[in-house]
Motif scaffolding. Structure first.
Motif, PDB file in Angstrom:
ATOM      1  N   GLU A  45       2.689   8.397  -3.222  1.00 38.27           N
ATOM      2  CA  GLU A  45       3.020   7.509  -2.105  1.00 38.27           C
ATOM      3  C   GLU A  45       1.774   7.048  -1.356  1.00 38.27           C
ATOM      4  N   THR A  46       0.802   7.938  -1.201  1.00 33.00           N
ATOM      5  CA  THR A  46      -0.439   7.581  -0.519  1.00 33.00           C
ATOM      6  C   THR A  46      -1.190   6.500  -1.276  1.00 33.00           C
ATOM      7  N   ARG A  47      -1.261   6.655  -2.603  1.00 36.72           N
ATOM      8  CA  ARG A  47      -1.999   5.667  -3.408  1.00 36.72           C
ATOM      9  C   ARG A  47      -1.284   4.320  -3.414  1.00 36.72           C
ATOM     10  N   LEU A  48       0.034   4.302  -3.462  1.00 33.98           N
ATOM     11  CA  LEU A  48       0.771   3.033  -3.395  1.00 33.98           C
ATOM     12  C   LEU A  48       0.506   2.325  -2.076  1.00 33.98           C
ATOM     13  N   SER A  49       0.446   3.083  -0.997  1.00 37.68           N
ATOM     14  CA  SER A  49       0.142   2.497   0.309  1.00 37.68           C
ATOM     15  C   SER A  49      -1.244   1.874   0.304  1.00 37.68           C
ATOM     16  N   GLU A  50      -2.204   2.567  -0.294  1.00 40.29           N
ATOM     17  CA  GLU A  50      -3.571   2.027  -0.380  1.00 40.29           C
ATOM     18  C   GLU A  50      -3.618   0.748  -1.206  1.00 40.29           C
ATOM     19  N   LEU A  51      -2.717   0.642  -2.193  1.00 38.22           N
ATOM     20  CA  LEU A  51      -2.665  -0.533  -3.064  1.00 38.22           C
ATOM     21  C   LEU A  51      -1.767  -1.640  -2.498  1.00 38.22           C
ATOM     22  N   ASN A  52      -1.238  -1.404  -1.298  1.00 37.04           N
ATOM     23  CA  ASN A  52      -0.376  -2.388  -0.613  1.00 37.04           C
ATOM     24  C   ASN A  52       0.863  -2.750  -1.415  1.00 37.04           C
ATOM     25  N   ILE A  53       1.438  -1.751  -2.087  1.00 32.66           N
ATOM     26  CA  ILE A  53       2.680  -1.949  -2.841  1.00 32.66           C
ATOM     27  C   ILE A  53       3.827  -1.410  -1.993  1.00 32.66           C
ATOM     28  N   PRO A  54       4.767  -2.281  -1.598  1.00 33.34           N
ATOM     29  CA  PRO A  54       5.883  -1.813  -0.766  1.00 33.34           C
ATOM     30  C   PRO A  54       6.754  -0.812  -1.507  1.00 33.34           C
TER      31      PRO A  54
END
Length: 241
Positions: free
Chosen positions: A135-144
């Motif tokens: 979840e942290t990495r998805l947030s960094e990648l700006n993926i909702p």
């Protein structure tokens, strides 16, 4: 070799079979059991339209109870951590499955490379407890992301008689550790804390470095890490020189 498998019953039975076929004596020691929430999974599916992500095969097993109600979603792209989880997804009928080779962080990066649209949130069918990396990495990648918890792991404390049989009467040669949470549970069992000397000669075969770091410092010299975070690599440690 006498090998203790610290997986839940369902997945652990398959590992025991593999070990038996390899010529080992396999001992199943579940330290948790899954409690599925099919209703939560159903709501998550009905309220989203885009791709699905899973970091454990337990999320797929939570979908089985949906039966025919799962059918409309089987053509949605599904991103899975590891070959075993991807295989589980295909077994229930998902037709467009992509798998990462490693951790949740690598899964997030696979999703970033393959997502054609970031308008619709990705549905993450998750469990408790879980690592935060995905979840942290998805947030960094700006993926909702829409996270839906569709299962949780309930702790199991084995009987002292079983632990005595596995680690004192005839000591195990190796213990397989598949998650950091499981490793922490294993080493915190009161019986093993009281008889910690019995673990001194035991090998602790770990799926990742994070799991190996959960092995107590005095025993960490016997912790070994799989070359890749998958069961094939973990079992290969049993025959490594």
């Amino acid at each position: 070799m006498r090998v203790v498998v610290t997986r839940p019953q369902h997945s652990g039975e398959r590992t025991v079979q593999r070990l038996t076929e390899m010529g080992h004596e396999a001992l199943l020691l579940p330290l948790s059991e899954p409690v599925h929430d099919a209703e939560a999974a159903s709501r998550g599916l009905s309220e989203t339209q885009d791709a699905i992500a899973v970091t454990s095969a337990e999320a797929i097993r939570a979908l089985v109870a949906l039966d025919q109600n799962l059918s409309p979603h089987l053509s949605r792209p599904l991103f899975a951590v590891g070959k075993a989880t991807a295989k589980e997804a295909r077994s229930v009928g998902f037709t467009h499955v992509l798998a990462s080779e490693g951790s949740g962080i690598e899964l997030a990066e696979l999703i970033a490379r393959n997502q054609t649209s970031t308008q619709q949130p990705l549905l993450y069918l998750a469990g408790l407890p879980r690592a935060a990396g995905f979840e942290t990495r998805l947030s960094e990648l700006n993926i909702p992301l829409r996270t839906v918890e569709c299962y949780h792991m309930l702790d199991i404390t084995p009987d002292d008689a079983i632990l005595r049989k596995f680690f004192i009467d005839t000591p195990a040669d190796a213990v397989l550790l598949y998650s950091r949470q499981t490793a922490l549970r294993f080493f915190s069992l009161p019986f093993l804390r009281q008889h910690s000397y019995t673990l001194a000669p035991t090998r602790f075969l770990c799926l990742s470095e994070a799991i190996a770091n959960a092995v107590p410092a005095l025993l960490r010299i016997h912790a070994e890490i799989a070359a890749m975070p998958d069961e094939d690599s973990l079992l290969a440690l049993l025959t490594a020189e």
